[in-house]
Design an enzyme around this catalytic site. Structure first.
Site, PDB file in Angstrom:
ATOM      1  N   ASP A  67       0.836  -1.211   0.000  1.00 15.43           N
ATOM      2  CA  ASP A  67       0.000   0.000   0.000  1.00 15.43           C
ATOM      3  C   ASP A  67       0.867   1.256   0.000  1.00 15.43           C
ATOM      4  O   ASP A  67       2.088   1.177   0.079  1.00 15.43           O
ATOM      5  CB  ASP A  67      -0.974  -0.009   1.189  1.00 15.43           C
ATOM      6  CG  ASP A  67      -0.276  -0.178   2.541  1.00 15.43           C
ATOM      7  OD1 ASP A  67       0.963  -0.081   2.600  1.00 15.43           O
ATOM      8  OD2 ASP A  67      -0.972  -0.401   3.538  1.00 15.43           O
ATOM      9  N   ASN A 136      -7.221  -0.265  14.040  1.00 12.17           N
ATOM     10  CA  ASN A 136      -8.661  -0.386  13.774  1.00 12.17           C
ATOM     11  C   ASN A 136      -8.975  -1.708  13.069  1.00 12.17           C
ATOM     12  O   ASN A 136     -10.052  -1.887  12.534  1.00 12.17           O
ATOM     13  CB  ASN A 136      -9.141   0.789  12.908  1.00 12.17           C
ATOM     14  CG  ASN A 136      -8.380   0.859  11.593  1.00 12.17           C
ATOM     15  OD1 ASN A 136      -7.503   0.037  11.334  1.00 12.17           O
ATOM     16  ND2 ASN A 136      -8.713   1.826  10.764  1.00 12.17           N
ATOM     17  N   HIS A 138      -7.393  -2.825  10.386  1.00 18.83           N
ATOM     18  CA  HIS A 138      -7.196  -2.831   8.923  1.00 18.83           C
ATOM     19  C   HIS A 138      -6.004  -3.700   8.535  1.00 18.83           C
ATOM     20  O   HIS A 138      -5.120  -3.996   9.331  1.00 18.83           O
ATOM     21  CB  HIS A 138      -7.069  -1.412   8.353  1.00 18.83           C
ATOM     22  CG  HIS A 138      -5.788  -0.684   8.610  1.00 18.83           C
ATOM     23  ND1 HIS A 138      -5.668   0.672   8.449  1.00 18.83           N
ATOM     24  CD2 HIS A 138      -4.567  -1.102   9.009  1.00 18.83           C
ATOM     25  CE1 HIS A 138      -4.434   1.043   8.716  1.00 18.83           C
ATOM     26  NE2 HIS A 138      -3.737  -0.016   9.078  1.00 18.83           N
ATOM     27  N   GLU A 143      -9.796  -0.524   5.155  1.00 15.44           N
ATOM     28  CA  GLU A 143     -10.343   0.068   6.367  1.00 15.44           C
ATOM     29  C   GLU A 143     -11.674  -0.578   6.758  1.00 15.44           C
ATOM     30  O   GLU A 143     -12.314  -1.229   5.921  1.00 15.44           O
ATOM     31  CB  GLU A 143     -10.561   1.569   6.119  1.00 15.44           C
ATOM     32  CG  GLU A 143      -9.290   2.333   5.771  1.00 15.44           C
ATOM     33  CD  GLU A 143      -8.379   2.593   6.967  1.00 15.44           C
ATOM     34  OE1 GLU A 143      -8.161   1.677   7.780  1.00 15.44           O
ATOM     35  OE2 GLU A 143      -7.859   3.716   7.064  1.00 15.44           O
TER      36      GLU A 143
HETATM   37  C1  GLP Z   1      -0.368   0.982   8.425  1.00 12.84           C
HETATM   38  C2  GLP Z   1      -0.306   0.329   7.042  1.00 12.84           C
HETATM   39  C3  GLP Z   1      -0.412  -1.170   7.133  1.00 12.84           C
HETATM   40  C4  GLP Z   1       0.364  -1.634   8.335  1.00 12.84           C
HETATM   41  C5  GLP Z   1      -0.401  -1.219   9.569  1.00 12.84           C
HETATM   42  C6  GLP Z   1       0.304  -1.519  10.864  1.00 12.84           C
HETATM   43  O1  GLP Z   1      -1.197   2.098   8.425  1.00 12.84           O
HETATM   44  N1  GLP Z   1      -1.250   0.805   6.099  1.00 12.84           N
HETATM   45  O2  GLP Z   1       0.043  -1.767   5.945  1.00 12.84           O
HETATM   46  O3  GLP Z   1       0.514  -3.031   8.307  1.00 12.84           O
HETATM   47  O4  GLP Z   1      -0.785   0.136   9.490  1.00 12.84           O
HETATM   48  O5  GLP Z   1       1.447  -0.737  11.019  1.00 12.84           O
HETATM   49  P1  GLP Z   1       2.547  -0.980  12.122  1.00 12.84           P
HETATM   50  O6  GLP Z   1       3.280  -2.198  11.741  1.00 12.84           O
HETATM   51  O7  GLP Z   1       3.423   0.269  12.051  1.00 12.84           O
HETATM   52  O8  GLP Z   1       1.853  -1.125  13.430  1.00 12.84           O
END
Ligand code: GLP
Length: 242
Positions: A67, A136, A138, A143
């Site tokens: 993403d 959340n 996701h 989302e």
């Molecule tokens: C982000 C990304 C995701 C990621 C998630 C968790 O916003 N869009 O691809 O896996 O949130 O992030 P983190 O590993 O920093 O907790």
């Protein structure tokens, strides 16, 4: 879906890096998709370290970024592209032709999505998809409320994502939309691994693996992946009952 609990972040990252290495040993032309973010950071570092030690052939696989933040330029340290450039593309000397990342500055984001869907189809699908989980629920930028049947798409970010996402940037940044692979890509992948570490993820991991499958908490879909794994450390597993 299988749950694997490791002692700490280092152990879970080593196990995840080993999954990638063993796939590349079996199939050097594999199609591998990774998330960026804090969770996979050490997995990427260990992949580089172990992979170079073991002289793994990194020249033939296809790398796909999960993403990107719409409108954030590649040179911004908080962009997903910057994360991959720094942690994987440069250290592994990946060639531009094997790296496939969304261009979040494109004036035609729909076309970016179409191109990514076509590329994945043309390569015969994703062999291994490694994703994180947001606060959340996701996955990528899928989302709450997203359709489970989406492929790549552009989406308005949830308030939680906008506020939690500030952690990746040096100063406050205006985040509005994301461009992301869809949950259909996750479900179609031959193997899917969701990774999470730390106490702050204990609640979302509990819900992802024990909650009812619902698009209101997108990560619950991993329960339905026939070759799906949730790999966590003991802190993130704290709320999981026996
Ligand atoms: C982000 C990304 C995701 C990621 C998630 C968790 O916003 N869009 O691809 O896996 O949130 O992030 P983190 O590993 O920093 O907790």
């Amino acid at each position: 879906m299988q749950l694997q609990i490791y002692k700490d972040y280092t152990a879970l990252s080593a196990a995840t890096a080993s999954e990638i290495i063993s796939l590349l040993k079996q199939k050097p032309t594999a199609v591998i998709c990774l998330a960026s973010g804090d969770t996979p950071r050490l997995t990427c570092q260990l992949l580089v370290q172990k992979g170079l030690e073991e002289k793994i052939d990194f020249s033939r696989f296809s790398f796909i970024g999960l993403d990107e933040w719409v409108g954030i330029p590649p040179e911004n340290e908080g962009s997903c592209r910057y994360f991959f450039e720094t942690l994987l593309i440069k250290p592994l000397k990946l060639s531009p032709s094997q790296v496939h990342l969304f261009d979040a500055l494109s004036t035609d984001l729909e076309n970016e999505c179409k191109k990514m869907d076509a590329l994945i189809a043309e390569k015969g699908g994703i062999d291994l998809m490694i994703v994180g989980i947001g606060m959340n629920g996701h996955i990528g930028f899928n989302e709450p409320g997203v359709s489970f049947s989406n492929y790549a798409h552009v989406i308005d970010l949830d308030d939680t994502t906008i506020s939690v996402g500030q952690k990746y940037f040096k100063g406050p940044v205006h985040l509005k939309q994301g461009i992301t692979l869809g949950l259909k890509h996750l479900m179609n992948s031959k193997q899917a691994i969701l990774i999470a570490n730390g106490t702050k993820k204990a609640g979302v991991i509990e819900q992802a693996i024990a909650g009812g499958v619902s698009n209101l908490f997108p990560a619950t879909i991993i329960q339905q992946h026939a070759n799906g794994f949730v790999i966590v450390d003991e802190e993130a597993a704290a709320n999981i009952k026996g």
